[in-house]
Structure formats: C-alpha cells, structure tokens
Design a protein around this motif. Structure first.
Motif, PDB file in Angstrom:
ATOM      1  N   UNK A 137      -5.642  -9.003  -3.577  1.00 39.59           N
ATOM      2  CA  UNK A 137      -6.693  -8.033  -3.897  1.00 39.59           C
ATOM      3  C   UNK A 137      -6.993  -7.089  -2.739  1.00 39.59           C
ATOM      4  N   UNK A 138      -6.575  -7.463  -1.526  1.00 47.43           N
ATOM      5  CA  UNK A 138      -6.817  -6.632  -0.361  1.00 47.43           C
ATOM      6  C   UNK A 138      -5.761  -5.559  -0.139  1.00 47.43           C
ATOM      7  N   UNK A 139      -4.760  -5.518  -1.017  1.00 44.37           N
ATOM      8  CA  UNK A 139      -3.697  -4.520  -0.896  1.00 44.37           C
ATOM      9  C   UNK A 139      -3.773  -3.592  -2.101  1.00 44.37           C
ATOM     10  N   UNK A 140      -4.018  -2.344  -1.843  1.00 43.38           N
ATOM     11  CA  UNK A 140      -4.125  -1.376  -2.937  1.00 43.38           C
ATOM     12  C   UNK A 140      -2.744  -0.865  -3.340  1.00 43.38           C
ATOM     13  N   UNK A 141      -2.679  -0.288  -4.509  1.00 47.57           N
ATOM     14  CA  UNK A 141      -1.428   0.312  -4.961  1.00 47.57           C
ATOM     15  C   UNK A 141      -1.033   1.456  -4.019  1.00 47.57           C
ATOM     16  N   UNK A 142      -2.007   2.197  -3.508  1.00 45.60           N
ATOM     17  CA  UNK A 142      -1.708   3.272  -2.550  1.00 45.60           C
ATOM     18  C   UNK A 142      -1.037   2.712  -1.297  1.00 45.60           C
ATOM     19  N   UNK A 143      -1.518   1.565  -0.808  1.00 45.47           N
ATOM     20  CA  UNK A 143      -0.900   0.944   0.364  1.00 45.47           C
ATOM     21  C   UNK A 143       0.519   0.481   0.060  1.00 45.47           C
ATOM     22  N   UNK A 144       0.720  -0.062  -1.133  1.00 49.83           N
ATOM     23  CA  UNK A 144       2.067  -0.484  -1.519  1.00 49.83           C
ATOM     24  C   UNK A 144       3.015   0.712  -1.544  1.00 49.83           C
ATOM     25  N   UNK A 145       2.562   1.808  -2.145  1.00 52.90           N
ATOM     26  CA  UNK A 145       3.391   3.019  -2.216  1.00 52.90           C
ATOM     27  C   UNK A 145       3.762   3.479  -0.811  1.00 52.90           C
ATOM     28  N   UNK A 146       2.777   3.525   0.078  1.00 49.14           N
ATOM     29  CA  UNK A 146       3.023   3.963   1.455  1.00 49.14           C
ATOM     30  C   UNK A 146       3.945   2.990   2.190  1.00 49.14           C
ATOM     31  N   UNK A 147       3.641   1.717   2.108  1.00 51.41           N
ATOM     32  CA  UNK A 147       4.421   0.696   2.825  1.00 51.41           C
ATOM     33  C   UNK A 147       5.866   0.631   2.328  1.00 51.41           C
ATOM     34  N   UNK A 148       6.034   0.721   1.030  1.00 50.02           N
ATOM     35  CA  UNK A 148       7.367   0.565   0.451  1.00 50.02           C
ATOM     36  C   UNK A 148       8.164   1.863   0.436  1.00 50.02           C
ATOM     37  N   UNK A 149       7.466   2.985   0.567  1.00 48.10           N
ATOM     38  CA  UNK A 149       8.155   4.273   0.557  1.00 48.10           C
ATOM     39  C   UNK A 149       8.740   4.625  -0.804  1.00 48.10           C
ATOM     40  N   UNK A 150       8.100   4.136  -1.843  1.00 48.09           N
ATOM     41  CA  UNK A 150       8.566   4.373  -3.214  1.00 48.09           C
ATOM     42  C   UNK A 150       7.423   5.004  -4.007  1.00 48.09           C
ATOM     43  N   UNK A 151       7.752   5.961  -4.822  1.00 44.09           N
ATOM     44  CA  UNK A 151       6.751   6.648  -5.630  1.00 44.09           C
ATOM     45  C   UNK A 151       6.070   5.668  -6.585  1.00 44.09           C
ATOM     46  N   UNK A 152       4.781   5.866  -6.784  1.00 46.25           N
ATOM     47  CA  UNK A 152       3.978   5.021  -7.659  1.00 46.25           C
ATOM     48  C   UNK A 152       4.609   4.877  -9.049  1.00 46.25           C
ATOM     49  N   UNK A 153       5.037   5.994  -9.633  1.00 46.17           N
ATOM     50  CA  UNK A 153       5.615   5.932 -10.978  1.00 46.17           C
ATOM     51  C   UNK A 153       6.886   5.085 -11.001  1.00 46.17           C
ATOM     52  N   UNK A 154       7.663   5.152  -9.943  1.00 41.24           N
ATOM     53  CA  UNK A 154       8.878   4.346  -9.869  1.00 41.24           C
ATOM     54  C   UNK A 154       8.541   2.856  -9.800  1.00 41.24           C
ATOM     55  N   UNK A 155       7.496   2.530  -9.042  1.00 40.43           N
ATOM     56  CA  UNK A 155       7.079   1.131  -8.965  1.00 40.43           C
ATOM     57  C   UNK A 155       6.612   0.634 -10.331  1.00 40.43           C
ATOM     58  N   UNK A 156       5.795   1.439 -11.005  1.00 45.86           N
ATOM     59  CA  UNK A 156       5.304   1.037 -12.323  1.00 45.86           C
ATOM     60  C   UNK A 156       6.451   0.930 -13.331  1.00 45.86           C
ATOM     61  N   UNK A 157       7.386   1.860 -13.256  1.00 47.11           N
ATOM     62  CA  UNK A 157       8.507   1.838 -14.199  1.00 47.11           C
ATOM     63  C   UNK A 157       9.374   0.602 -13.987  1.00 47.11           C
ATOM     64  N   UNK A 158       9.568   0.208 -12.738  1.00 42.02           N
ATOM     65  CA  UNK A 158      10.431  -0.932 -12.420  1.00 42.02           C
ATOM     66  C   UNK A 158       9.720  -2.271 -12.598  1.00 42.02           C
ATOM     67  N   UNK A 159       8.483  -2.376 -12.124  1.00 41.96           N
ATOM     68  CA  UNK A 159       7.791  -3.662 -12.102  1.00 41.96           C
ATOM     69  C   UNK A 159       6.653  -3.776 -13.100  1.00 41.96           C
ATOM     70  N   UNK A 160       6.271  -2.686 -13.731  1.00 42.00           N
ATOM     71  CA  UNK A 160       5.238  -2.705 -14.753  1.00 42.00           C
ATOM     72  C   UNK A 160       3.821  -2.628 -14.233  1.00 42.00           C
ATOM     73  N   UNK A 161       3.563  -3.259 -13.096  1.00 42.34           N
ATOM     74  CA  UNK A 161       2.210  -3.317 -12.546  1.00 42.34           C
ATOM     75  C   UNK A 161       2.274  -3.874 -11.131  1.00 42.34           C
ATOM     76  N   UNK A 162       1.144  -3.863 -10.472  1.00 42.18           N
ATOM     77  CA  UNK A 162       1.054  -4.483  -9.147  1.00 42.18           C
ATOM     78  C   UNK A 162       1.362  -5.976  -9.270  1.00 42.18           C
TER      79      UNK A 162
END
Length: 197
Positions: free
Chosen positions: A26-51
């Motif tokens: 819960x302490x990691x936001x989707x914005x932090x994941x996008x920044x840390x992983x260097x992958x666009x939010x939509x790509x993450x959602x398309x591949x994994x469905x959700x956080x």
C-alpha cells in the motif's frame, strides 16, 4: 496482429519484486511503479491488469527464483548450523525473504491467493529445516519421539531464520549494512553453539 511489447516483462517483474521487497504494498503508488520500472502505466495495466496483478507476478517470481533455491540449499545443508549459515549469508536470499515477510504480514491476511502461496512456501521451508534438524537430534532421546523432536527443531529453525531476517530488515532501514552484519553474527553465534552442544 498486436504491436510487440516494448519492454522486457521478466526484467520488469524482477525489478518490481525488488521494489515490493523494500516497502509495503500500500506504500507504493502506481506512479512510483511507473517511474521505478520505466514502463508506461498503460503498458503495465495491459500486461498485468492491475497493481495487484504486477505484485502477484513479482511475488511468484521471487518465491520461485529467490526463495525456492534457498530452500533447496537448506535441504542439502546437512545440519542446523550449516542451514543457518546458508540462510543468513547466501547472496540473493535477502530480497526473497524480505518480500516473503512483507507478503506474510500485510498481504496474506487480506489476499487468499497470497496466503495459499505462502502456506506452500513455509511448508517447504519447514520440510527443508526438518532435514537439517535430523542431524542435530541426540541419539535415543527418550523424552520425545524422534519425529516430534525433529518437527520442533524444524519449526524453530524456520522461525529463527525469518526472525533474524526481520530483525536485519528493521535494523537495516537507513542504517547501511548494520542489520545484515548483526544477523550474520547472530547466526554464526547460534550455529557455533549448536555445533558445540
């Protein structure tokens, strides 16, 4: 035909596992994941469905590639002292055990799939510890059955390994290598005591 994926899914999952091993889900936001992983939010959602989908992929990867090999080395360690040395000094064990601990404390109580995964992993941990404990039982222990004594030692070994990892994690937050050094020292002292008994 869809466009080819623009990122290495395996590398993203590994990197996510490293991040989830350092902080609460819960302490990691989707914005932090996008920044840390260097992958666009939509790509993450398309591949994994959700956080949660990304978290589940990261946890599964970590349990299979970091924790399972450690459990295998514990099984082959030969005795409790050697098992402690393996668990507390093996490269790569830290991230896997940190994620396992965080998952057990914060996700397993609210996520049945995580709880089921961890039940299996902890049972495998206990089984590996059981094999290590076998070498430490005194011959002809008349007060307890050999199986009961082994199970007690195995449970204590699993709890010790995870407890020392938890202590190192708590001590290591912002303190450099202090926590890792402390658990290596504690593990070495306990291993020495067990081999002298």
């Amino acid at each position: 035909m869809g466009r080819p994926r623009g990122f290495d899914e395996a590398a993203v999952v590994r990197s996510a596992a490293e991040l989830f091993a350092t902080r609460s889900y819960d302490g990691i936001s989707m914005d932090e994941l996008v920044t840390h992983l260097g992958v666009h939010r939509n790509s993450l959602y398309k591949t994994f469905g959700s956080k949660r989908g990304l978290y589940q992929a990261a946890l599964t990867w970590s349990l299979e590639h970091e924790v399972a090999p450690l459990i295998g080395r514990l099984q082959r360690s030969g005795d409790i002292a050697a098992a402690l040395r393996v668990a507390l000094t093996e490269p790569g064990a830290e991230t896997g055990l940190n994620l396992l601990l965080l998952a057990a404390v914060e996700r397993a109580p609210v996520d049945g799939e995580v709880a089921e995964q961890l039940d299996k992993v902890l049972a495998a941990f206990d089984e590996a510890a059981l094999q290590a404990a076998d070498a430490n039982l005194p011959a002809g222990d008349a007060d307890r059955t050999a199986d009961g004594a082994k199970a007690d030692l195995a449970f204590a070994l699993t709890a010790t390994i995870l407890g020392l990892r938890l202590r190192a994690r708590a001590a290591g937050s912002g303190a450099g290598d202090g926590g890792a050094t402390d658990i290596r020292r504690a593990g070495a002292a306990l291993a020495h005591h067990l081999t002298q008994s």
